[in-house]
Design a protein around this motif. Sequence first.
Motif, mmCIF file in Angstrom:
data_model
loop_
_atom_site.group_PDB
_atom_site.id
_atom_site.type_symbol
_atom_site.label_atom_id
_atom_site.label_comp_id
_atom_site.label_asym_id
_atom_site.label_seq_id
_atom_site.Cartn_x
_atom_site.Cartn_y
_atom_site.Cartn_z
ATOM 1 N N UNK A 33 11.646 11.283 15.007
ATOM 2 C CA UNK A 33 10.686 10.570 15.842
ATOM 3 C C UNK A 33 9.931 11.623 16.626
ATOM 4 N N UNK A 34 8.786 11.258 17.141
ATOM 5 C CA UNK A 34 7.992 12.237 17.888
ATOM 6 C C UNK A 34 8.796 12.778 19.059
ATOM 7 N N UNK A 35 9.565 11.907 19.704
ATOM 8 C CA UNK A 35 10.304 12.325 20.893
ATOM 9 C C UNK A 35 11.426 13.302 20.562
ATOM 10 N N UNK A 36 11.855 13.387 19.325
ATOM 11 C CA UNK A 36 12.897 14.341 18.930
ATOM 12 C C UNK A 36 12.335 15.748 18.701
ATOM 13 N N UNK A 37 11.043 15.841 18.586
ATOM 14 C CA UNK A 37 10.455 17.088 18.110
ATOM 15 C C UNK A 37 10.379 18.185 19.159
ATOM 16 N N UNK A 38 10.431 19.403 18.655
ATOM 17 C CA UNK A 38 9.891 20.558 19.350
ATOM 18 C C UNK A 38 8.679 20.966 18.510
ATOM 19 N N UNK A 39 7.562 21.182 19.163
ATOM 20 C CA UNK A 39 6.325 21.544 18.454
ATOM 21 C C UNK A 39 5.834 22.860 19.011
ATOM 22 N N UNK A 40 5.508 23.745 18.105
ATOM 23 C CA UNK A 40 5.026 25.055 18.515
ATOM 24 C C UNK A 40 3.653 25.355 17.944
ATOM 25 N N UNK A 41 2.933 26.160 18.667
ATOM 26 C CA UNK A 41 1.672 26.714 18.180
ATOM 27 C C UNK A 41 1.882 28.197 17.903
ATOM 28 N N UNK A 42 1.427 28.612 16.734
ATOM 29 C CA UNK A 42 1.513 29.998 16.316
ATOM 30 C C UNK A 42 0.116 30.478 15.960
ATOM 31 N N UNK A 43 -0.055 31.784 15.914
ATOM 32 C CA UNK A 43 -1.342 32.299 15.477
ATOM 33 C C UNK A 43 -1.138 33.548 14.635
ATOM 34 N N UNK A 44 -2.102 33.744 13.773
ATOM 35 C CA UNK A 44 -2.049 34.897 12.882
ATOM 36 C C UNK A 44 -3.435 35.529 12.838
ATOM 37 N N UNK A 45 -3.521 36.726 13.397
ATOM 38 C CA UNK A 45 -4.785 37.467 13.392
ATOM 39 C C UNK A 45 -4.819 38.385 12.176
ATOM 40 N N UNK A 46 -5.994 38.761 11.725
ATOM 41 C CA UNK A 46 -6.101 39.640 10.562
ATOM 42 C C UNK A 46 -5.292 40.916 10.755
ATOM 43 N N UNK A 47 -4.450 41.223 9.788
ATOM 44 C CA UNK A 47 -3.668 42.447 9.838
ATOM 45 C C UNK A 47 -2.477 42.407 10.772
ATOM 46 N N UNK A 48 -2.208 41.249 11.356
ATOM 47 C CA UNK A 48 -1.091 41.147 12.298
ATOM 48 C C UNK A 48 -0.108 40.076 11.837
ATOM 49 N N UNK A 102 3.619 23.808 14.242
ATOM 50 C CA UNK A 102 4.863 23.648 13.511
ATOM 51 C C UNK A 102 5.790 22.729 14.307
ATOM 52 N N UNK A 103 6.732 22.109 13.604
ATOM 53 C CA UNK A 103 7.640 21.173 14.271
ATOM 54 C C UNK A 103 9.048 21.329 13.745
#
Length: 131
Positions: A33-48, A102-103
Amino acid sequence: EVQLQASGGGLVQDGDPVTLSCTASGLTSSGLSFERLAVGWFREAPGKQREGVASITINRDRKVYRKSVEGRFTISSDSAKNTVYLQMKSIKPEDTAIYYCAAGDGIIWDIKLGAHEYDHWGQGTQVTVSS
């Protein structure tokens, strides 16, 4: 199958506010369920390498931020919309990257900013900051 739809990226000017959205679906059929989730934001830059930016554990409203974005980025959630937001203020050219959401199950696991902690990933949304 859990699906995550990220949106809100684009070309912005240095210092402009930007809000990214991540909407989850297919949760019930996956035993979540939505309430069970941990949600993360990630990023990927060129070459990193991909790096964790911010995460939220929904049921505890526990928020974790990468040091370089603390005070500038805010993560929040809206259970009515099954959506997690990343509000970015004072955005800089070095924030240019593809941003992914991501979740994972935030009840079972203590999930923070490690990519390996997440089971489900959305497609990326490009954020380009021009100076």
